[in-house]
Design an enzyme around this catalytic site. Structure first.
Site, PDB file in Angstrom:
ATOM      1  N   CYS A   1      79.556 -15.637  -2.265  1.00 42.74           N
ATOM      2  CA  CYS A   1      78.358 -15.441  -3.098  1.00 42.74           C
ATOM      3  C   CYS A   1      79.325 -15.607  -4.034  1.00 42.74           C
ATOM      4  O   CYS A   1      80.089 -15.875  -5.132  1.00 42.74           O
ATOM      5  CB  CYS A   1      79.154 -13.819  -3.183  1.00 42.74           C
TER       6      CYS A   1
ATOM      7  N   CYS B   1      79.152 -14.278  -7.162  1.00 41.18           N
ATOM      8  CA  CYS B   1      80.033 -13.313  -7.361  1.00 41.18           C
ATOM      9  C   CYS B   1      81.792 -13.877  -8.220  1.00 41.18           C
ATOM     10  O   CYS B   1      82.083 -14.304  -9.121  1.00 41.18           O
ATOM     11  CB  CYS B   1      80.599 -12.740  -6.337  1.00 41.18           C
TER      12      CYS B   1
END
Length: 276
Positions: A123, A126
């Protein structure tokens, strides 16, 4: 005596040699002769003049061990360098290993604020948000941060209804879950506001709640997880308490006490006037 041509040299053996060459050995037999490659030429000033050239298989030099690296070692080193979620970890950050570990961590936290961070190694949001989360963790050592790797715990995240990343959930003591939301670098203010709102120390009465009972039942029903949970029975009033409640409802109301009789005269008049 034979006439010697100009520019020629007579060897001690009596043979005539070309100019610039000294006495040579007698040529080897035809069977032992090795024809030199045409590409190799020896000039007059060459150090190989009058010597023998030996051609054989080329020998490779041994390579030092420190320069050798197996493919497995290179892959492991590359994979370790890619683990960005392990950089900047603080003592109050903990990685969740299983569903039971998540439940136990929330239960043992007591009245401490616990933030569960759901992330994925692939991600991009993230990864970009991770350094700021580490800064918040360092600035708030009394807050516990739990990291849940989505790639390693997909089944658990599905049971907890986590379908967007990065995702955060706040828990505290007997209050249980306080809030849950998703944010990125662009919406980091949402995380800051939630941290300021729920950070102050609060003493909650009762046992630590942790996950909701519906979430615990969903984790227990998941066959991919090694987690068991027994539903807590609801408190139902016993027969004695129900009887006491029924008696209180059906008991007749007592009439108010009658007024005391008073003597005729001045005392009766005073009581009547006071009653009015």
């Amino acid at each position: 005596m034979a006439t010697v041509a100009k520019g020629s040299v007579v060897s001690p053996c009596g043979n005539r040699a070309a100019a610039g060459f000294l006495c040579r050995r007698r040529s080897a037999p035809a069977s032992a002769r090795v024809a030199a490659p045409s590409a190799v030429r020896i000039g007059r000033k060459s150090p190989f003049l009058g010597g023998r050239l030996a051609f054989g298989p080329r020998r490779s030099r041994p390579v030092p061990r420190n320069l050798l690296a197996s493919p497995v070692q290179m892959n492991l080193a590359f994979g370790k360098a890619m683990r960005w979620w392990e950089k900047g970890l603080q003592p109050n950050m903990q990685e969740v290993e299983s569903a039971q570990d998540l439940v136990d961590s929330l239960t043992n936290a007591g009245d401490k604020l616990v933030i569960v961070d759901f992330f994925s190694p692939g991600c991009g949001g993230c990864r970009a948000l991770h350094p700021k989360i580490c800064q918040f963790t360092e600035q708030n050592p009394d807050v516990m941060f739990l990291q849940v790797n989505y790639e390693e715990h997909k089944s658990m995240c599905y049971s907890l209804h986590v379908h967007v990343l990065p995702f955060f959930r706040f828990y505290r003591g007997a209050q249980g879950r306080l809030c849950s939301f998703s944010c990125t670098n662009a919406t980091i203010k949402k995380f800051k506001d939630a941290l300021v709102k729920h950070k102050p120390d609060r003493c909650s009465l009762g046992l630590t709640k942790g996950l909701e009972e519906s979430e615990l039942l969903a984790l227990a029903a998941n066959k991919d997880l090694q987690f068991t949970y027994t539903k807590k029975p609801h408190l139902v009033p016993s027969g004695d308490a129900a009887a006491v409640q029924e008696f209180a409802v059906e008991s007749p109301k007592l009439s108010p006490p009658a007024k005391p009789l008073s003597k005729q005269g001045s005392e009766e008049r005073s009581l009547v006037s006071s009653g009015r």
